[in-house]
Design an enzyme around this catalytic site. Structure first.
Site, PDB file in Angstrom:
ATOM      1  N   GLU A 191      -2.562   2.547  -3.545  1.00  0.00           N
ATOM      2  CA  GLU A 191      -1.439   2.880  -4.424  1.00  0.00           C
ATOM      3  C   GLU A 191      -1.931   3.754  -5.586  1.00  0.00           C
ATOM      4  O   GLU A 191      -3.143   3.852  -5.828  1.00  0.00           O
ATOM      5  CB  GLU A 191      -0.816   1.587  -4.957  1.00  0.00           C
ATOM      6  CG  GLU A 191      -0.263   0.646  -3.879  1.00  0.00           C
ATOM      7  CD  GLU A 191       1.038   1.127  -3.230  1.00  0.00           C
ATOM      8  OE1 GLU A 191       1.337   2.338  -3.278  1.00  0.00           O
ATOM      9  OE2 GLU A 191       1.750   0.278  -2.664  1.00  0.00           O
ATOM     10  N   ASN A 210       5.396   7.556  -2.745  1.00  0.00           N
ATOM     11  CA  ASN A 210       4.647   7.602  -4.006  1.00  0.00           C
ATOM     12  C   ASN A 210       3.251   8.198  -3.822  1.00  0.00           C
ATOM     13  O   ASN A 210       2.423   8.128  -4.713  1.00  0.00           O
ATOM     14  CB  ASN A 210       4.546   6.208  -4.631  1.00  0.00           C
ATOM     15  CG  ASN A 210       3.700   5.249  -3.793  1.00  0.00           C
ATOM     16  OD1 ASN A 210       3.273   5.586  -2.682  1.00  0.00           O
ATOM     17  ND2 ASN A 210       3.456   4.056  -4.306  1.00  0.00           N
ATOM     18  N   ASP A 244      -4.327  -1.100   7.544  1.00  0.00           N
ATOM     19  CA  ASP A 244      -3.931  -2.137   6.596  1.00  0.00           C
ATOM     20  C   ASP A 244      -3.161  -3.258   7.275  1.00  0.00           C
ATOM     21  O   ASP A 244      -2.731  -3.130   8.427  1.00  0.00           O
ATOM     22  CB  ASP A 244      -3.093  -1.528   5.453  1.00  0.00           C
ATOM     23  CG  ASP A 244      -2.136  -0.436   5.932  1.00  0.00           C
ATOM     24  OD1 ASP A 244      -1.773  -0.443   7.128  1.00  0.00           O
ATOM     25  OD2 ASP A 244      -1.771   0.429   5.131  1.00  0.00           O
ATOM     26  N   HIS A 263       0.955   7.197  -1.610  1.00  0.00           N
ATOM     27  CA  HIS A 263      -0.134   6.335  -1.129  1.00  0.00           C
ATOM     28  C   HIS A 263      -0.554   6.738   0.284  1.00  0.00           C
ATOM     29  O   HIS A 263       0.240   7.254   1.067  1.00  0.00           O
ATOM     30  CB  HIS A 263       0.213   4.836  -1.219  1.00  0.00           C
ATOM     31  CG  HIS A 263       1.253   4.331  -0.291  1.00  0.00           C
ATOM     32  ND1 HIS A 263       2.136   3.315  -0.628  1.00  0.00           N
ATOM     33  CD2 HIS A 263       1.579   4.650   0.995  1.00  0.00           C
ATOM     34  CE1 HIS A 263       2.930   3.049   0.389  1.00  0.00           C
ATOM     35  NE2 HIS A 263       2.619   3.841   1.375  1.00  0.00           N
TER      36      HIS A 263
HETATM   37  C1  F6R Z   1       0.953   1.986   7.195  1.00  0.00           C
HETATM   38  C2  F6R Z   1       0.447   2.704   6.026  1.00  0.00           C
HETATM   39  C3  F6R Z   1       1.345   3.310   5.013  1.00  0.00           C
HETATM   40  C4  F6R Z   1       2.494   4.116   5.637  1.00  0.00           C
HETATM   41  C5  F6R Z   1       3.419   4.663   4.556  1.00  0.00           C
HETATM   42  C6  F6R Z   1       4.605   5.370   5.153  1.00  0.00           C
HETATM   43  O1  F6R Z   1      -0.098   1.512   7.999  1.00  0.00           O
HETATM   44  O2  F6R Z   1      -0.742   2.773   5.886  1.00  0.00           O
HETATM   45  O3  F6R Z   1       0.617   4.138   4.164  1.00  0.00           O
HETATM   46  O4  F6R Z   1       1.955   5.161   6.395  1.00  0.00           O
HETATM   47  O5  F6R Z   1       3.864   3.623   3.746  1.00  0.00           O
HETATM   48  O6  F6R Z   1       5.408   4.452   5.819  1.00  0.00           O
HETATM   49  P1  F6R Z   1       6.572   4.932   6.789  1.00  0.00           P
HETATM   50  O7  F6R Z   1       5.920   5.606   7.933  1.00  0.00           O
HETATM   51  O8  F6R Z   1       7.255   3.655   7.230  1.00  0.00           O
HETATM   52  O9  F6R Z   1       7.432   5.848   5.997  1.00  0.00           O
END
Ligand code: F6R
Length: 240
Positions: A145, A138, A67, A140
Site C-alpha cells: 500500500e 491507489n 498475497d 498498490h
Molecule cells: C491481488 C493483488 C492486488 C490486485 C489489485 C487489483 O493478488 O495483488 O494488487 O491486483 O488490488 O485488483 P483487481 O484486479 O480486482 O482490480
C-alpha cells in the site's frame, strides 16, 4: 517499459495468457508469480479453456502467489486467494500441488510481522521468471500500500481503507472484508526477471499514469517501483 494497448480486456487477457504459455514452452521449469482479483481472471480462464488441447504442461512449473488475506470469517473462506486460484486455474491444469506457494495459509491465526521466509523460498527456486501483476486504484502492487518502502520484503500489512472499500464488492458486508493480508514485498517483486502488469478500466488510469511517467520511486504510488524495471510489459485497454 513496453506498453501494449488492446481495445478490450478480453484481447488483453488473451495476450497475457499467450505470454505465460510461451514462457512455459520455452522453460518447462518456469517460476511464475501470480496475482488474483478481477483483472487476471479472464486470462486464467483463457489458459484453462485452451489447456484442453494440452500443448503445454504445468507439471514442472512452480508458482508463488503475491498475497493472501488473513482473518477471513469461516463462511468467507471462498474469498481466500487460494480458493480463487484453485477455482480459476490450479484445478484445471496438471500442476503438481506441491509446487504451489502462498505466503500464508488464509486460516492461519498465529500471525507474525515478518514473512521474509517467502523471499528466501523464491530465491531458492531460482527467482521469479515471470511475475503477473494487477494494480490497485491507489497504485498498490500486490498489497504494498502507499507508504511501502522500495526495499520491503514479504510481510504482514494493514490494508488501506481504499483497498477495503474496493474489495468490499466481493463481500456481503464491508465489515467482513479482512483488514490484513500477507503480501510479497516490493523488493521481491522488482527482482522478477520479467513482469507483466495488467490494468483494465478507467479506475486504474491515475495509478497507471503515475507509473508510465515516473522518473523515480514515489512511496505514495507503490506501482512506480517498476519505473526502471528491465523487462516490464504493461497490458492495458487504457489509451495514453
Ligand atoms: C491481488 C493483488 C492486488 C490486485 C489489485 C487489483 O493478488 O495483488 O494488487 O491486483 O488490488 O485488483 P483487481 O484486479 O480486482 O482490480
Amino acid at each position: 517499459m513496453n506498453v501494449l494497448y488492446f481495445k478490450s480486456k478480453e484481447d488483453g487477457s488473451i495476450k497475457g495468457a499467450e505470454l505465460i504459455i510461451e514462457g512455459i514452452k520455452q522453460n518447462k521449469n518456469l517460476v511464475l508469480g501470480l496475482a488474483t482479483g478481477s483483472t487476471p481472471e479472464q486470462m486464467y480462464n483463457y489458459i484453462t479453456s485452451n489447456y484442453k488441447n494440452k500443448d503445454v504442461s504445468f507439471k514442472d512449473v512452480k508458482t508463488f502467489n503475491l498475497d493472501e488475506y488473513v482473518g477471513l470469517k469461516n463462511e468467507d473462506e471462498n474469498q481466500s486467494y487460494r480458493y480463487f486460484m484453485d477455482k480459476n486455474l490450479f484445478n484445471h491444469i496438471d500442476i503438481n500441488k506441491e509446487n504451489i506457494n502462498f505466503p500464508i495459509n488464509f486460516s492461519e491465526t498465529n500471525l507474525k510481522p515478518d514473512y521474509s521466509y517467502y523471499d528466501e523460498l523464491i530465491a531458492k527456486a531460482g527467482g521469479i521468471d515471470i511475475q503477473i501483476l494487477g494494480i490497485g486504484n491507489n497504485g498498490h502492487i500486490a498489497f504494498n500500500e502507499p507508504g511501502s518502502k522500495i526495499g520491503s520484503k514479504t510481510r504482514l500489512i494493514d490494508l488501506a481503507e481504499s483497498t477495503i472499500q474496493a474489495n468490499s464488492r466481493f463481500f456481503k458486508d464491508i465489515n467482513d472484508v479482512p483488514k490484513k493480508a500477507v503480501s510479497m514485498g516490493i523488493d521481491t517483486i522488482i527482482k522478477a526477471k520479467k513482469i507483466i502488469l495488467l490494468a483494465f478500466g478507467d479506475s486504474k488510469k491515475e495509478a497507471l499514469t503515475k507509473l508510465i511517467y515516473a522518473k523515480s520511486y514515489d512511496e505514495n504510488w507503490p506501482c512506480t517501483a517498476l519505473w526502471n524495471h528491465k523487462d516490464l510489459t504493461i497490458i492495458t485497454d487504457i489509451e495514453f
